[in-house]
Design a protein around this motif. Structure first.
Motif, mmCIF file in Angstrom:
data_model
loop_
_atom_site.group_PDB
_atom_site.id
_atom_site.type_symbol
_atom_site.label_atom_id
_atom_site.label_comp_id
_atom_site.label_asym_id
_atom_site.label_seq_id
_atom_site.Cartn_x
_atom_site.Cartn_y
_atom_site.Cartn_z
ATOM 1 N N GLY A 53 -11.240 7.009 0.496
ATOM 2 C CA GLY A 53 -11.806 5.975 -0.367
ATOM 3 C C GLY A 53 -11.214 4.640 0.004
ATOM 4 O O GLY A 53 -10.018 4.512 0.166
ATOM 5 N N SER A 54 -12.068 3.659 0.164
ATOM 6 C CA SER A 54 -11.580 2.345 0.577
ATOM 7 C C SER A 54 -11.031 1.604 -0.633
ATOM 8 O O SER A 54 -11.779 1.090 -1.455
ATOM 9 N N VAL A 55 -9.689 1.602 -0.751
ATOM 10 C CA VAL A 55 -9.021 0.919 -1.855
ATOM 11 C C VAL A 55 -8.126 -0.151 -1.256
ATOM 12 O O VAL A 55 -7.275 0.138 -0.415
ATOM 13 N N ALA A 56 -8.319 -1.379 -1.687
ATOM 14 C CA ALA A 56 -7.555 -2.478 -1.111
ATOM 15 C C ALA A 56 -6.108 -2.429 -1.578
ATOM 16 O O ALA A 56 -5.819 -2.152 -2.742
ATOM 17 N N ALA A 57 -5.190 -2.685 -0.649
ATOM 18 C CA ALA A 57 -3.777 -2.775 -0.988
ATOM 19 C C ALA A 57 -3.522 -4.101 -1.702
ATOM 20 O O ALA A 57 -4.233 -5.090 -1.477
ATOM 21 N N PRO A 58 -2.526 -4.149 -2.585
ATOM 22 C CA PRO A 58 -2.291 -5.361 -3.372
ATOM 23 C C PRO A 58 -1.689 -6.518 -2.599
ATOM 24 O O PRO A 58 -1.641 -7.634 -3.105
ATOM 25 N N GLY A 59 -1.224 -6.295 -1.382
ATOM 26 C CA GLY A 59 -0.615 -7.377 -0.616
ATOM 27 C C GLY A 59 -0.695 -7.105 0.865
ATOM 28 O O GLY A 59 -1.009 -5.985 1.303
ATOM 29 N N SER A 60 -0.409 -8.134 1.665
ATOM 30 C CA SER A 60 -0.553 -8.003 3.116
ATOM 31 C C SER A 60 0.454 -7.018 3.703
ATOM 32 O O SER A 60 0.141 -6.293 4.650
ATOM 33 N N ARG A 61 1.664 -6.969 3.154
ATOM 34 C CA ARG A 61 2.680 -6.067 3.707
ATOM 35 C C ARG A 61 2.356 -4.612 3.396
ATOM 36 O O ARG A 61 2.498 -3.741 4.256
ATOM 37 N N ALA A 62 1.936 -4.360 2.163
ATOM 38 C CA ALA A 62 1.514 -2.999 1.818
ATOM 39 C C ALA A 62 0.326 -2.584 2.672
ATOM 40 O O ALA A 62 0.239 -1.442 3.149
ATOM 41 N N SER A 63 -0.599 -3.516 2.888
ATOM 42 C CA SER A 63 -1.768 -3.233 3.723
ATOM 43 C C SER A 63 -1.355 -2.913 5.154
ATOM 44 O O SER A 63 -1.894 -1.985 5.775
ATOM 45 N N ALA A 64 -0.374 -3.664 5.679
ATOM 46 C CA ALA A 64 0.096 -3.403 7.041
ATOM 47 C C ALA A 64 0.765 -2.042 7.145
ATOM 48 O O ALA A 64 0.566 -1.315 8.125
ATOM 49 N N GLN B 142 9.609 4.895 6.578
ATOM 50 C CA GLN B 142 10.478 3.843 7.108
ATOM 51 C C GLN B 142 9.791 3.086 8.238
ATOM 52 O O GLN B 142 9.818 1.849 8.293
ATOM 53 N N ALA B 143 9.149 3.829 9.154
ATOM 54 C CA ALA B 143 8.483 3.192 10.288
ATOM 55 C C ALA B 143 7.292 2.357 9.838
ATOM 56 O O ALA B 143 7.045 1.259 10.364
ATOM 57 N N ALA B 144 6.537 2.848 8.850
ATOM 58 C CA ALA B 144 5.357 2.117 8.372
ATOM 59 C C ALA B 144 5.756 0.770 7.780
ATOM 60 O O ALA B 144 5.143 -0.266 8.080
ATOM 61 N N TYR B 145 6.788 0.767 6.976
ATOM 62 C CA TYR B 145 7.200 -0.498 6.366
ATOM 63 C C TYR B 145 7.992 -1.372 7.335
ATOM 64 O O TYR B 145 7.989 -2.600 7.199
ATOM 65 N N ARG B 146 8.640 -0.757 8.306
ATOM 66 C CA ARG B 146 9.277 -1.570 9.348
ATOM 67 C C ARG B 146 8.219 -2.377 10.086
ATOM 68 O O ARG B 146 8.445 -3.535 10.445
ATOM 69 N N SER B 147 7.062 -1.764 10.332
ATOM 70 C CA SER B 147 5.977 -2.472 11.016
ATOM 71 C C SER B 147 5.465 -3.638 10.187
ATOM 72 O O SER B 147 4.868 -4.581 10.719
ATOM 73 N N SER C 298 12.596 -3.568 5.719
ATOM 74 C CA SER C 298 13.580 -2.552 6.084
ATOM 75 C C SER C 298 13.841 -1.628 4.903
ATOM 76 O O SER C 298 14.230 -2.091 3.820
ATOM 77 N N LEU C 299 13.610 -0.350 5.090
ATOM 78 C CA LEU C 299 13.854 0.652 4.051
ATOM 79 C C LEU C 299 14.991 1.573 4.481
ATOM 80 O O LEU C 299 15.222 1.767 5.677
ATOM 81 N N PRO C 300 15.682 2.181 3.520
ATOM 82 C CA PRO C 300 16.712 3.171 3.877
ATOM 83 C C PRO C 300 16.094 4.361 4.602
ATOM 84 O O PRO C 300 14.871 4.543 4.611
ATOM 85 N N GLN D 102 15.377 5.880 -0.545
ATOM 86 C CA GLN D 102 14.126 5.127 -0.596
ATOM 87 C C GLN D 102 13.585 4.997 -2.024
ATOM 88 O O GLN D 102 12.982 3.975 -2.365
ATOM 89 N N ILE D 103 13.814 6.006 -2.850
ATOM 90 C CA ILE D 103 13.279 5.942 -4.208
ATOM 91 C C ILE D 103 13.931 4.821 -5.009
ATOM 92 O O ILE D 103 13.377 4.342 -5.994
ATOM 93 N N ASN D 104 15.106 4.382 -4.575
ATOM 94 C CA ASN D 104 15.805 3.285 -5.261
ATOM 95 C C ASN D 104 15.663 1.952 -4.521
ATOM 96 O O ASN D 104 16.349 0.987 -4.861
ATOM 97 N N ALA D 105 14.769 1.912 -3.541
ATOM 98 C CA ALA D 105 14.641 0.709 -2.712
ATOM 99 C C ALA D 105 13.710 -0.331 -3.309
ATOM 100 O O ALA D 105 13.604 -1.433 -2.789
ATOM 101 N N GLY D 106 13.022 0.009 -4.375
ATOM 102 C CA GLY D 106 12.097 -0.941 -4.976
ATOM 103 C C GLY D 106 12.045 -0.766 -6.484
ATOM 104 O O GLY D 106 12.972 -0.237 -7.093
ATOM 105 N N ARG D 107 10.951 -1.176 -7.064
ATOM 106 C CA ARG D 107 10.783 -1.065 -8.519
ATOM 107 C C ARG D 107 10.056 0.227 -8.852
ATOM 108 O O ARG D 107 9.003 0.535 -8.286
#
Length: 354
Positions: free
Chosen positions: A233-244, A274-279, A283-285, A291-296
């Protein structure tokens, strides 16, 4: 003549016959046991194999995350050790230069009759004792006394660095021992899972691993990103980094699962995240439980594409949510990076990193 008479053969009757029969049965049972058929394990159904394999994969993945954490700490200890060794070498060079300068001064004093040959010998054979000599400090004067004090301070600093290096080396060896233990656990669990899967027919194995499903077929078509997008399903990501990050994960559909791998061609679950968000420049643990404590934290009802979704009570598995109840994750050695519903595993929580 009677003494040489041939003994009369006795028939196998009564107790003798029963004993012989018992021995024969025992021998047959023993032979069956050696053939491996006497204690053969009961044939498991595909559903039972799936349950056992899933449990082994979960245990192996928990051990993998522990391994990843230990490796991260071992790598950090290795870097610190190298840094300490490099700093020790630099300090040693400075110390050698300072000693050479003091040696030149001592030689000049000797030529002028200020220092006898015994002190020169002391300088070359035992510089610490030489530098500690009050007689030398008195002869050297204020300038040379300051140089001696600096050299002595350098000696103390070098010894401190060497002490820190010894502590770091001990820590590194402990981490390496932990890596070895976790690796043994992981390989044992995976070998047991492979053995169970090997008992199944190819169609049964495909059913257990999910490779026969439409989802499995779509996931293996890593190059067909459009089909995968349509399926999720084509669901837009809320931001450019999440989309990347999501775009990177889609490009890796079909990549093999390899425990401890972080790409670019193979991944474990936390390695893919980790690799997806590095791209995407974030930087994630390395581990799921970090990782579960790396954000909100967000609830399941608040999920948006790009959020990290975690599973099992030990937080031993993670995927990237892509919308419509679907995620992209690296499941296990029997399944490549693929799309999957988030309700196929016990949901443990979610984190939004952007």
């Amino acid at each position: 003549m009677a003494a040489h008479r041939k003994p009369r053969e006795r028939s196998l009757g009564g107790t003798t016959a029963r004993t012989a029969a018992t021995l024969a049965l025992a021998g047959a049972a023993t032979a069956t046991a050696f053939d491996g058929t006497g204690n053969a394990e009961p044939q498991l159904t595909p559903a039972q194999v799936k349950a056992k394999v899933d449990k082994l994969y979960q245990e192996a993945e928990a051990a993998t995350e522990t391994y990843n954490g230990a490796k991260e700490k071992a790598d950090a200890a290795q870097r610190r050790l190298h840094s300490l060794q490099d700093e020790t070498a630099r300090r040693q060079q400075k110390l050698n230069a300072a000693r050479d300068a003091l040696g030149s001064f001592a030689a000049a004093q000797y030529r002028e009759g200020g220092i006898d040959s015994a002190w020169q010998l002391a300088l070359s054979s035992d510089p610490d004792r030489y530098l500690d000599s009050a007689a030398f400090v008195e002869r050297a004067g204020a300038r040379q006394a300051g140089a001696v004090a600096r050299v002595r301070e350098q000696l103390r600093e070098i010894e401190q660095l060497r002490g820190a290096s010894r502590i770091e080396l001990k820590s590194l060896r402990s981490r390496q021992a932990e890596l070895k233990r976790q690796k043994k656990t992981i390989t044992g669990k995976l070998a047991e899972a492979r053995g169970l899967l090997a008992r199944l027919t190819p169609p049964e194995r495909a059913q257990v691993t999910g490779d026969g499903s439409a989802q499995g077929r779509a996931s293996r078509s890593a190059s067909d990103t459009r089909a995968a997008l349509e399926q999720a399903g084509s669901v837009a990501a809320p931001g450019s980094r999440a989309s990347a990050a999501i775009g990177y994960a889609y490009q890796k559909l079909g990549s093999p699962y390899v425990w401890g791998a972080t790409g670019p061609d193979a991944f474990d679950c936390s390695g893919l995240v980790q690799a997806a968000y590095r791209s995407a420049g974030i930087s994630l643990p390395r581990t799921t439980y970090a990782q579960i404590n790396a954000g909100r934290r967000v609830t399941r009802s608040e999920l948006q594409p790009g959020d990290l979704v975690f599973f099992y009570s030990g937080i031993s598995h993670v995927g990237i949510y892509v919308g419509n109840g679907q995620m992209i994750h690296a499941p296990n050695p029997s399944a490549p990076v693929r799309l999957a519903p988030i309700d196929q595993m016990p949901f443990a929580g979610a984190t939004r990193v952007v």
